[in-house]
Design a protein around this motif. Structure first.
Motif, PDB file in Angstrom:
ATOM      1  N   TYR A   1     -36.305  15.097  15.301  1.00  0.00           N
ATOM      2  CA  TYR A   1     -37.043  14.539  13.962  1.00  0.00           C
ATOM      3  C   TYR A   1     -37.096  13.343  13.699  1.00  0.00           C
ATOM      4  O   TYR A   1     -36.027  12.669  13.852  1.00  0.00           O
ATOM      5  CB  TYR A   1     -36.407  15.845  13.096  1.00  0.00           C
ATOM      6  CG  TYR A   1     -36.754  17.069  13.019  1.00  0.00           C
ATOM      7  CD1 TYR A   1     -37.573  17.621  12.102  1.00  0.00           C
ATOM      8  CD2 TYR A   1     -36.125  18.274  13.968  1.00  0.00           C
ATOM      9  CE1 TYR A   1     -38.094  18.841  12.327  1.00  0.00           C
ATOM     10  CE2 TYR A   1     -36.608  19.438  14.062  1.00  0.00           C
ATOM     11  CZ  TYR A   1     -37.785  19.918  13.430  1.00  0.00           C
ATOM     12  OH  TYR A   1     -37.882  21.343  13.363  1.00  0.00           O
TER      13      TYR A   1
ATOM     14  N   ARG B   1     -40.973  17.011  12.205  1.00  0.00           N
ATOM     15  CA  ARG B   1     -40.692  17.304  13.656  1.00  0.00           C
ATOM     16  C   ARG B   1     -41.554  16.044  14.289  1.00  0.00           C
ATOM     17  O   ARG B   1     -42.562  15.691  13.599  1.00  0.00           O
ATOM     18  CB  ARG B   1     -41.265  18.422  13.940  1.00  0.00           C
ATOM     19  CG  ARG B   1     -40.686  18.963  15.168  1.00  0.00           C
ATOM     20  CD  ARG B   1     -41.009  20.547  15.368  1.00  0.00           C
ATOM     21  NE  ARG B   1     -42.507  20.574  15.555  1.00  0.00           N
ATOM     22  CZ  ARG B   1     -43.043  21.761  15.157  1.00  0.00           C
ATOM     23  NH1 ARG B   1     -42.591  22.699  14.691  1.00  0.00           N
ATOM     24  NH2 ARG B   1     -44.629  21.617  15.448  1.00  0.00           N
TER      25      ARG B   1
ATOM     26  N   LEU C   1     -38.686  19.145   6.881  1.00  0.00           N
ATOM     27  CA  LEU C   1     -37.220  19.302   6.436  1.00  0.00           C
ATOM     28  C   LEU C   1     -37.187  18.613   4.887  1.00  0.00           C
ATOM     29  O   LEU C   1     -37.672  17.680   4.859  1.00  0.00           O
ATOM     30  CB  LEU C   1     -36.211  18.603   7.280  1.00  0.00           C
ATOM     31  CG  LEU C   1     -36.249  19.275   8.732  1.00  0.00           C
ATOM     32  CD1 LEU C   1     -35.302  18.422   9.671  1.00  0.00           C
ATOM     33  CD2 LEU C   1     -36.114  20.662   8.952  1.00  0.00           C
TER      34      LEU C   1
ATOM     35  N   TYR D   1     -26.973  23.779   8.504  1.00  0.00           N
ATOM     36  CA  TYR D   1     -28.533  23.439   7.924  1.00  0.00           C
ATOM     37  C   TYR D   1     -29.280  23.199   9.449  1.00  0.00           C
ATOM     38  O   TYR D   1     -30.248  23.668   9.724  1.00  0.00           O
ATOM     39  CB  TYR D   1     -28.173  22.757   7.130  1.00  0.00           C
ATOM     40  CG  TYR D   1     -29.768  22.062   6.723  1.00  0.00           C
ATOM     41  CD1 TYR D   1     -30.580  22.508   5.495  1.00  0.00           C
ATOM     42  CD2 TYR D   1     -30.648  21.175   7.313  1.00  0.00           C
ATOM     43  CE1 TYR D   1     -31.605  21.984   5.145  1.00  0.00           C
ATOM     44  CE2 TYR D   1     -31.815  20.765   7.003  1.00  0.00           C
ATOM     45  CZ  TYR D   1     -32.373  21.072   5.833  1.00  0.00           C
ATOM     46  OH  TYR D   1     -33.502  20.626   5.624  1.00  0.00           O
TER      47      TYR D   1
ATOM     48  N   VAL E   1     -31.978  24.709  11.591  1.00  0.00           N
ATOM     49  CA  VAL E   1     -33.270  23.697  12.070  1.00  0.00           C
ATOM     50  C   VAL E   1     -33.618  24.004  13.659  1.00  0.00           C
ATOM     51  O   VAL E   1     -34.515  24.012  14.079  1.00  0.00           O
ATOM     52  CB  VAL E   1     -33.332  22.461  11.560  1.00  0.00           C
ATOM     53  CG1 VAL E   1     -34.295  21.484  12.383  1.00  0.00           C
ATOM     54  CG2 VAL E   1     -33.170  22.242  10.380  1.00  0.00           C
TER      55      VAL E   1
ATOM     56  N   LEU F   1     -30.273  15.895  13.739  1.00  0.00           N
ATOM     57  CA  LEU F   1     -31.676  15.839  13.419  1.00  0.00           C
ATOM     58  C   LEU F   1     -32.522  15.151  14.239  1.00  0.00           C
ATOM     59  O   LEU F   1     -33.518  15.398  15.027  1.00  0.00           O
ATOM     60  CB  LEU F   1     -32.155  15.884  12.042  1.00  0.00           C
ATOM     61  CG  LEU F   1     -31.651  16.842  10.888  1.00  0.00           C
ATOM     62  CD1 LEU F   1     -32.088  16.232   9.540  1.00  0.00           C
ATOM     63  CD2 LEU F   1     -31.885  18.221  11.120  1.00  0.00           C
TER      64      LEU F   1
ATOM     65  N   GLU G   1     -37.321  25.403  14.115  1.00  0.00           N
ATOM     66  CA  GLU G   1     -37.957  24.065  14.471  1.00  0.00           C
ATOM     67  C   GLU G   1     -39.141  24.119  13.562  1.00  0.00           C
ATOM     68  O   GLU G   1     -40.250  24.045  14.084  1.00  0.00           O
ATOM     69  CB  GLU G   1     -38.349  24.200  15.841  1.00  0.00           C
ATOM     70  CG  GLU G   1     -37.400  24.138  16.742  1.00  0.00           C
ATOM     71  CD  GLU G   1     -38.057  23.724  18.540  1.00  0.00           C
ATOM     72  OE1 GLU G   1     -38.261  22.920  18.662  1.00  0.00           O
ATOM     73  OE2 GLU G   1     -38.469  25.049  18.819  1.00  0.00           O
TER      74      GLU G   1
END
Length: 451
Positions: free
Chosen positions: A173, A200, A134, A122, A126, A168, A130
């Motif tokens: 993020y 983000r 999420l 996952y 990402v 993340l 981007e």
């Protein structure tokens, strides 16, 4: 420069999609699906039947470079890295529910379970794409440290959520988790799940309270759904399933017809369906469905002694909770989980095992359609594949009961999708008008939202 304001039809990708519960909820909230990745062939065929056909109600805009078939996420990352890289900052949301069996206390909870590492795939997605937002859904056990030998929760140590969050954050993020119970969103089932929301960092600048503001809106949407479907109270099992009950004995004979669908064999029957009862939940689930279109209604064929045992359990055992050790010994049952449902409260958490739950009035287990109702799948949603499987085949096959038991409840997913989308649109309006830079949530309230 990338436009950070909400488009009229924001896009999403669903990783580990299963049969499509998360995709359905997001689509109903106004998001446009692009593609989904699911390894199990049976689950993907159900996904295809509902999202990829010309007549599909929530049709995906599937890219030409990806075959419309079951894929492992590793194969997609390996074979289509260039195509995925071209989607960089062109997708609004990546959603997914990595396999949860390795985290669940209902299973072996093995630290070495390879499914525990799927969240890393996952993260790789990402990194390549981007997206602005999420969503990741899993069992609460993802945020409890594993011991080396499994089974017991560790008092100290890094959880898989900690690893996910750190990865993340390193990608830029802002991330927050929350435990949500599907019953609080109008789903007639207690089902607690860890929901992780991410934004983000450049997007997060428009949200003074960060991801907490999204959870505020998600819970607000859930409260509205609960008001609409249960009058503000939790939706009980009978409110969801009364139109699908058949009774027993002569009543069962009168209320059933021969089952002629997939997997039909001599002796199988299904409910003679005449339409929903006048409960808001049933009316919503059955909206726009012809009586002859009801899918996955096959009733189990129980032996007479099994029906007698179920009847005794319903008459003498406590409802809505697992049978006590004394009850299991009294009925000669070796199973560790058997829950006779209560009609007045939400059902217990559905699993992939159909004999874990006994119907609240009929001496039988639930049908696939009844399980789908308890998960908040509408009656038009079709399921493909076998009904059940067993033995070694459970590792390679994903029958209908398993598909339903593994799914994200669409009503919960709809609230998540609506909450994010409404917050995003509101943040754009505030930024455009020069408003919205002040903290609108008290610090103590924000802390209470976090785990």
């Amino acid at each position: 420069m990338e436009n950070l304001h909400s488009p009229s039809s924001p896009t999403f990708i669903d990783l580990f999609s299963g049969c499509g519960g998360l995709s359905l909820g997001l689509s109903q909230a106004g998001w446009q699906g692009l593609f989904a990745i699911e390894r199990a062939t049976d689950a993907f065929e159900t996904f295809r039947a509902n999202f990829l056909k010309p007549e599909s109600r929530c049709k995906f805009k599937w890219p030409a470079w990806l075959e419309q078939s079951a894929h492992s996420i590793d194969d997609v990352l390996t074979d289509h890295e260039c195509e995925l890289a071209k989607l960089n900052r062109k997708v609004d949301l990546i959603a997914g529910g990595p396999p949860c069996q390795g985290f669940s206390f209902a299973g072996r909870r093995n630290n070495a379970d390879p499914r525990n590492k799927m969240f890393q795939r996952y993260v790789t997605f990402v990194k390549l794409i981007e997206p602005k937002f999420l969503v990741l859904e899993n069992v609460p056990g993802m945020n409890i440290a594993h011991t080396r030998h499994g089974n017991k929760a560790a008092r100290r140590g890094e959880t898989y959520y900690d690893k996910l969050s750190r990865a993340l954050v390193e990608l830029g993020y802002a991330v927050e988790p929350m435990i949500l119970d599907a019953a609080d969103f109008g789903v007639p089932q207690h089902r607690e799940r860890l929901v992780v929301i991410g934004m983000r960092n450049d997007v997060a600048k428009s949200f003074p309270a960060g991801c907490v503001s999204l959870f505020n809106k998600i819970n607000s949407v859930g409260k509205a759904q609960l008001t609409e479907l249960g009058g503000g109270k939790l939706v009980g099992a009978k409110q969801a399933l009364s139109d699908l009950a058949v009774g027993s004995g002569r009543a069962r004979e009168q209320n059933t017809i021969e089952y002629t669908g997939a997997g039909a064999r001599a002796g199988y029957v299904q409910k003679r369906y005449t339409g929903p009862d006048a409960t808001p939940y049933q009316l919503l689930m059955n909206k726009g469905v012809n009586q002859t279109q009801m899918d996955s209604m096959r009733l189990a064929r129980h032996r007479e002694d099994v029906e007698d045992r179920f009847r005794d359990i319903l008459a003498t055992s406590r409802r809505g909770v697992n049978l006590s050790l004394a009850d299991r010994e009294r009925f000669g049952m070796l199973k560790h989980r058997t829950v006779p449902m209560s009609p007045s409260v939400p059902a217990p958490t559905l699993t992939t095992l159909p004999d874990d739950i006994i119907h609240y009035s009929d001496p039988r287990i639930l049908t696939v359609r009844e399980c789908a109702r308890l998960q908040s799948f509408p009656d038009w949603f079709l399921f493909e594949g076998k009904y059940t499987t067993g033995g070694a085949r459970r590792k390679s096959e994903c029958p209908r009961y398993t598909q339903v038991g593994n799914a994200v409840p669409p009503l919960l997913a709809q609230a998540i999708g609506s909450g994010i989308l409404e917050s995003w649109r509101a943040s754009g309006a505030k930024v455009n008008s020069g408003v919205g830079r002040k903290m609108v949530i008290k610090k103590k309230d924000a802390a209470a939202m976090r785990l």
